[in-house]
Write an enzyme that holds these catalytic residues in place. Sequence first.
Site, PDB file in Angstrom:
ATOM      1  N   GLU A 100       0.826  -1.264  -0.075  1.00  0.00           N
ATOM      2  CA  GLU A 100       0.059  -0.120   0.110  1.00  0.00           C
ATOM      3  C   GLU A 100       0.882   1.359   0.151  1.00  0.00           C
ATOM      4  O   GLU A 100       1.987   1.271   0.560  1.00  0.00           O
ATOM      5  CB  GLU A 100      -1.118   0.075   1.128  1.00  0.00           C
ATOM      6  CG  GLU A 100      -1.946  -1.262   1.177  1.00  0.00           C
ATOM      7  CD  GLU A 100      -2.672  -1.117   2.461  1.00  0.00           C
ATOM      8  OE1 GLU A 100      -4.042  -1.730   2.359  1.00  0.00           O
ATOM      9  OE2 GLU A 100      -2.253  -0.742   3.411  1.00  0.00           O
ATOM     10  N   CYS A 113       3.475   8.391   1.259  1.00  0.00           N
ATOM     11  CA  CYS A 113       3.918   7.559   2.160  1.00  0.00           C
ATOM     12  C   CYS A 113       4.186   6.204   1.406  1.00  0.00           C
ATOM     13  O   CYS A 113       3.230   5.590   0.971  1.00  0.00           O
ATOM     14  CB  CYS A 113       2.956   7.370   3.504  1.00  0.00           C
ATOM     15  SG  CYS A 113       3.499   6.264   4.650  1.00  0.00           S
ATOM     16  N   CYS A 120       6.799  -6.868   6.952  1.00  0.00           N
ATOM     17  CA  CYS A 120       8.071  -6.139   7.640  1.00  0.00           C
ATOM     18  C   CYS A 120       8.271  -7.597   8.621  1.00  0.00           C
ATOM     19  O   CYS A 120       7.762  -8.074   9.163  1.00  0.00           O
ATOM     20  CB  CYS A 120       7.489  -5.107   8.514  1.00  0.00           C
ATOM     21  SG  CYS A 120       8.855  -4.082   9.307  1.00  0.00           S
ATOM     22  N   CYS A 124       7.165  -5.174  15.065  1.00  0.00           N
ATOM     23  CA  CYS A 124       6.714  -4.154  16.503  1.00  0.00           C
ATOM     24  C   CYS A 124       5.142  -4.702  16.845  1.00  0.00           C
ATOM     25  O   CYS A 124       4.403  -4.763  15.802  1.00  0.00           O
ATOM     26  CB  CYS A 124       6.695  -2.988  15.996  1.00  0.00           C
ATOM     27  SG  CYS A 124       8.509  -2.593  15.483  1.00  0.00           S
ATOM     28  N   CYS A 127       2.063  -2.546  15.373  1.00  0.00           N
ATOM     29  CA  CYS A 127       1.915  -2.176  14.032  1.00  0.00           C
ATOM     30  C   CYS A 127       1.341  -3.117  13.228  1.00  0.00           C
ATOM     31  O   CYS A 127       1.647  -4.531  13.384  1.00  0.00           O
ATOM     32  CB  CYS A 127       3.520  -2.039  13.522  1.00  0.00           C
ATOM     33  SG  CYS A 127       3.668  -1.722  11.787  1.00  0.00           S
ATOM     34  N   GLU A 176      10.603  -1.811   6.674  1.00  0.00           N
ATOM     35  CA  GLU A 176      11.740  -1.546   7.171  1.00  0.00           C
ATOM     36  C   GLU A 176      12.908  -0.951   6.305  1.00  0.00           C
ATOM     37  O   GLU A 176      13.419  -1.716   5.872  1.00  0.00           O
ATOM     38  CB  GLU A 176      12.262  -2.025   8.344  1.00  0.00           C
ATOM     39  CG  GLU A 176      13.764  -1.719   8.835  1.00  0.00           C
ATOM     40  CD  GLU A 176      13.778  -0.619   9.231  1.00  0.00           C
ATOM     41  OE1 GLU A 176      12.804   0.239  10.020  1.00  0.00           O
ATOM     42  OE2 GLU A 176      14.557   0.244   9.038  1.00  0.00           O
ATOM     43  N   HIS A 234       9.808   5.269  20.647  1.00  0.00           N
ATOM     44  CA  HIS A 234       8.667   4.770  21.189  1.00  0.00           C
ATOM     45  C   HIS A 234       8.765   4.597  22.822  1.00  0.00           C
ATOM     46  O   HIS A 234       7.809   4.192  23.436  1.00  0.00           O
ATOM     47  CB  HIS A 234       7.838   3.585  20.801  1.00  0.00           C
ATOM     48  CG  HIS A 234       7.632   3.677  19.036  1.00  0.00           C
ATOM     49  ND1 HIS A 234       6.921   4.655  18.704  1.00  0.00           N
ATOM     50  CD2 HIS A 234       8.087   2.895  18.073  1.00  0.00           C
ATOM     51  CE1 HIS A 234       7.012   4.652  17.433  1.00  0.00           C
ATOM     52  NE2 HIS A 234       7.460   3.783  16.862  1.00  0.00           N
ATOM     53  N   CYS A 354      -0.519   5.695  10.005  1.00  0.00           N
ATOM     54  CA  CYS A 354       0.944   5.162  10.568  1.00  0.00           C
ATOM     55  C   CYS A 354       0.650   3.647  11.066  1.00  0.00           C
ATOM     56  O   CYS A 354      -0.155   3.711  11.944  1.00  0.00           O
ATOM     57  CB  CYS A 354       1.675   6.081  11.309  1.00  0.00           C
ATOM     58  SG  CYS A 354       2.634   7.089  10.458  1.00  0.00           S
TER      59      CYS A 354
END
Length: 362
Positions: A100, A113, A120, A124, A127, A176, A234, A354
Amino acid sequence: MTPARRGKPPRHFADLAPGERAEAVTALGEKPFRAKQLATHYFAHLSADAAEMTDLPKATREHLVAGLFPDLLRPVRTLEADAGTTVKTLWSLYDGVKVESVLMRYPGRATLCVSSQAGCGMACPFCATGQQGLTRNLSTAEIVEQVRHAARALQRGEVAGGPGRLTNIVFMGMGEPLANYRTVVDAVRRFVAPAPDGLGLSARNVTVSTVGLVPAIDKLAATGIPVTLALSLHAPDDALRSELVPINTRWTVDEALDAARRYFEATGRRVSIEYALIKDMNDHAWRADLLGQKLTERGRGWVHVNPIPLNPTPGSIWTASDPAVEAEFVARLRAHGIPTTVRDTRGSDIDGACGQLAAEDR
Ligand code: SAH
């Protein structure tokens, strides 16, 4: 179409460095000066369509387009929010893999973006992409094509707000970027090379966001391309950060912050610290103070913080911090002298914000 090498997207013009293009054109039996014409069509006019390349003989352009411009991205679905100024596109790649990209238009700028990987590997837990695992790296052209499509839609007035220009690119889609290092740096080179060799964007308007792969941050600094670096922190303490950003067990908070500081020293670019505010998880006032302390002890004027209200992902037990808690977190950072701007959550209602990019075919 160029036949796919196994497991690899077909080679595309955008994969080639400027110095490789003439050779690719002659390898197809055409004159080397055609490379410059193709670059102008692709990077300046944002076209990969033979019908539009009317300064080349018909047979020549059809032959060159067939050999050098395979269709790498097929739009599967687009979703709009914010009266059409936020547009999420789900793309199908040559092998059916989905990624996307999200276009966000603001007064005076337009940001895309982009995804650098399908899925990924960083895992995390907050996410959406992190829950999928890594499917594969994208190729340089698969990244550049996300940008070309968006820039073209803006140029042709297909996005709400009338004709415009793509001004900013952020590697904050799926993946990433520094785990697909060479490909991403090559894509950045295409973005910032002046037209017609590239898209002619300003490097400072390109942001590479990373979980903090320290050696790759140093390598990126050494390229001398002054892109903006965003570090997804974070948490200011290793115990919590190792939970939120598992790669922290490899490179700690201090090591990641030292690399970010070195990046600033090498490039003069102020680094962004990303901090998703998660209710009762990482939003404590003492953590804001610890973060402020860790940043200021490395100097002043080198960094700013972007708190982002958590965009809850499906099935997640976590939610965004309460507004008062968020305000206190921001106030504490500012009291340490850290410029702090809460990032908006554009597109959250189309799962385009995000960390929400999941690319299931819904
Ligand atoms: N792998 C890169 C790019 C990821 S997306 C990186 O981690 O930096 C860009 C930003 O969105 C990162 O800061 C990421 O931590 C953040 N993010 C991920 N999931 C989120 C969520 N659910 N809510 C808010 N931000 C999120």
